[in-house]
Write a protein that holds these residues in place. Structure first.
Motif, mmCIF file in Angstrom:
data_model
loop_
_atom_site.group_PDB
_atom_site.id
_atom_site.type_symbol
_atom_site.label_atom_id
_atom_site.label_comp_id
_atom_site.label_asym_id
_atom_site.label_seq_id
_atom_site.Cartn_x
_atom_site.Cartn_y
_atom_site.Cartn_z
ATOM 1 N N SER A 2 16.304 -7.050 0.401
ATOM 2 C CA SER A 2 16.476 -8.084 -0.303
ATOM 3 C C SER A 2 15.781 -7.369 -1.824
ATOM 4 N N LEU A 3 14.651 -6.637 -1.701
ATOM 5 C CA LEU A 3 14.348 -6.403 -3.031
ATOM 6 C C LEU A 3 13.201 -5.155 -2.676
ATOM 7 N N GLU A 4 13.304 -4.054 -3.505
ATOM 8 C CA GLU A 4 12.313 -3.032 -3.386
ATOM 9 C C GLU A 4 11.281 -3.334 -4.455
ATOM 10 N N ILE A 5 10.099 -3.502 -3.998
ATOM 11 C CA ILE A 5 9.010 -3.838 -4.980
ATOM 12 C C ILE A 5 7.930 -2.684 -4.869
ATOM 13 N N SER A 6 6.878 -2.589 -5.653
ATOM 14 C CA SER A 6 6.016 -1.423 -6.198
ATOM 15 C C SER A 6 4.764 -1.556 -5.290
ATOM 16 N N PHE A 7 4.000 -0.486 -4.931
ATOM 17 C CA PHE A 7 2.602 -0.172 -4.758
ATOM 18 C C PHE A 7 1.858 -1.435 -5.563
ATOM 19 N N ASN A 8 0.970 -1.928 -4.837
ATOM 20 C CA ASN A 8 -0.077 -2.795 -5.470
ATOM 21 C C ASN A 8 0.391 -4.218 -5.862
ATOM 22 N N THR A 9 1.720 -4.579 -5.531
ATOM 23 C CA THR A 9 2.395 -6.001 -5.571
ATOM 24 C C THR A 9 1.734 -6.737 -4.715
ATOM 25 N N ARG A 10 1.190 -7.881 -5.149
ATOM 26 C CA ARG A 10 0.502 -8.811 -4.299
ATOM 27 C C ARG A 10 1.158 -10.095 -4.198
ATOM 28 N N THR B 144 0.669 -1.230 -0.086
ATOM 29 C CA THR B 144 0.017 -0.078 0.054
ATOM 30 C C THR B 144 1.001 1.101 0.129
ATOM 31 N N ASP B 145 2.056 1.101 0.220
ATOM 32 C CA ASP B 145 2.928 2.469 0.273
ATOM 33 C C ASP B 145 3.397 2.524 -1.119
ATOM 34 N N PRO B 146 4.030 3.764 -1.653
ATOM 35 C CA PRO B 146 4.685 3.671 -2.963
ATOM 36 C C PRO B 146 5.331 2.626 -3.444
ATOM 37 N N THR B 147 6.329 2.324 -2.551
ATOM 38 C CA THR B 147 7.245 1.218 -2.681
ATOM 39 C C THR B 147 7.538 0.593 -1.324
ATOM 40 N N ALA B 148 8.086 -0.785 -1.252
ATOM 41 C CA ALA B 148 8.343 -1.221 0.110
ATOM 42 C C ALA B 148 9.380 -2.099 -0.307
ATOM 43 N N PHE B 149 10.181 -2.544 0.825
ATOM 44 C CA PHE B 149 11.200 -3.542 0.951
ATOM 45 C C PHE B 149 10.872 -4.982 1.235
ATOM 46 N N LEU B 150 11.300 -5.940 0.464
ATOM 47 C CA LEU B 150 11.374 -7.384 1.262
ATOM 48 C C LEU B 150 12.671 -7.304 1.840
ATOM 49 N N TYR B 151 12.590 -8.346 2.915
ATOM 50 C CA TYR B 151 13.935 -8.371 3.702
ATOM 51 C C TYR B 151 14.219 -9.953 3.792
ATOM 52 N N ASP B 152 15.428 -10.445 3.956
ATOM 53 C CA ASP B 152 15.876 -11.568 4.039
ATOM 54 C C ASP B 152 15.639 -12.184 5.379
ATOM 55 N N ASP B 153 15.666 -11.233 6.528
ATOM 56 C CA ASP B 153 15.821 -11.611 7.841
ATOM 57 C C ASP B 153 14.409 -11.061 8.388
#
Length: 332
Positions: free
Chosen positions: A160-168, A144-153
């Motif tokens: 790990s990876l910056e992903i976009s708004f509306n990624t499901r 729901t944020d403009p972008t967000a991060f996935l984390y390994d821990d």
């Protein structure tokens, strides 16, 4: 018996995942998914330029790519870049040619192809993923944020990876202030609960009010325009309206000319917040070239062109004043 993962107990329902996953892997016909944060879908394998290299890798570098381009460079994408798709979206492979695949983005409606929006992508940016397909029945975390991060821990320290708004992404486990989500090819990753909303499935997304659409759109104020963009790294005009509505569970066509033919016709004198307003060449009588979302008081929010960013304007005082074509309503 439950499985233990990084200090947490996973639901027993996932204990049989390995066996089910192997069964899916034995099938010769399983789905393909976007395997990069933002998949750029090209008109042909020859369409990308040397400067587009950051968008052709795995992983992609969307910020590096967009920030390296001048407005003229961005205009050079016209006719070469057709649309974008987000991490984890399902695509259908239609054709293969060397290291490229022609795909259809199934979640983007278009009269061009019933299967979804078509175009070409590097094969390394999509993946066959029996495990990810198996987890499509799970609850979904929607960014729901403009972008967000996935984390390994689970401490959310190693990005790990910056992903976009509306990624499901499918939810594997809900912890305190964090979620464990599945990815197409990189196992499970952690994400901050504050960056997402969890839904049972798309049908359970609450029906929005016009104010909800406006609040979502306003998150992207001053975001630079990107031709064919559909992500929190950059939108074109119809990618912006398509994505705002999609985030609220309403799937409208991908392109402005098709958005202008769907929904319910609205007279200009009867515009309400959330309606889409369309503009055309030849004083509004020619081909549609732009769309914005009406926000009341004669104003709209939109992503205008390669020289600009997402903004609010008073229509009558803008360059679009004399080119109004029509308006459509997608809210009940």
């Amino acid at each position: 018996m439950a499985l233990t993962l990084t200090g947490f107990m996973l639901p027993a329902a996932f204990a049989g995942e390995a066996e089910a996953m192997q069964g899916a892997a034995d099938s010769k016909d399983y789905s393909h998914y976007v395997d990069v944060s933002v998949l750029s879908v090209w008109a042909s394998p020859e369409a990308p330029r040397n400067m587009d290299a950051p968008a052709l890798q795995n992983p992609v570098q969307p910020r590096q790519w967009t920030e390296s381009m001048s407005a003229a460079d961005k205009r050079g994408l016209l006719g070469n870049l057709d649309t974008q798709a987000l991490y984890g979206m399902e695509v259908e492979v239609l054709q293969e040619e060397g290291n490229w695949a022609k795909i259809a983005v199934e979640e983007q409606q278009t009269p061009k192809l019933a299967a979804g929006y078509p175009g070409w992508v590097p094969k390394e940016q999509i993946t066959e993923s029996p495990r990810f397909e198996l987890l499509q029945h799970a609850e979904t975390a929607q960014v729901t944020d403009p972008t967000a991060f996935l984390y390994d821990d689970r401490s959310l320290e190693t990005k790990s990876l910056e992903i976009s708004f509306n990624t499901r992404l499918p939810v594997v486990f809900e912890g305190e202030n964090k979620l464990l989500v599945a990815t197409p090819s990189d196992g499970n990753k952690w994400i901050d609960s504050g960056d997402v909303t969890v839904y049972e499935d798309e049908s359970t997304i609450p029906e929005p009010e016009a104010s909800d659409l406006q609040a979502t759109a306003e998150q992207f104020m001053n975001l630079p325009y990107l031709w064919a963009g559909t992500s929190g790294f950059g939108f074109d005009c119809s990618g912006f309206t398509h994505t705002i509505y999609k985030a609220h569970g309403i799937n409208i066509p991908r392109d402005s000319k098709d958005q202008a033919r769907s929904g319910t016709a609205v007279e200009r004198s009867n515009l309400q917040k959330g309606d889409l307003v369309f503009f055309a060449y030849n004083g509004g009588t020619g081909n549609i070239h732009h769309v914005g979302m009406y926000i009341g008081d004669g104003r709209m929010i939109h992503s205008p062109n390669s020289d600009s960013t997402v903004e609010k304007v008073t229509i009558a005082a803008s360059e679009y004043a004399g080119s109004f074509h029509n308006a459509r309503r997608y809210l009940d």
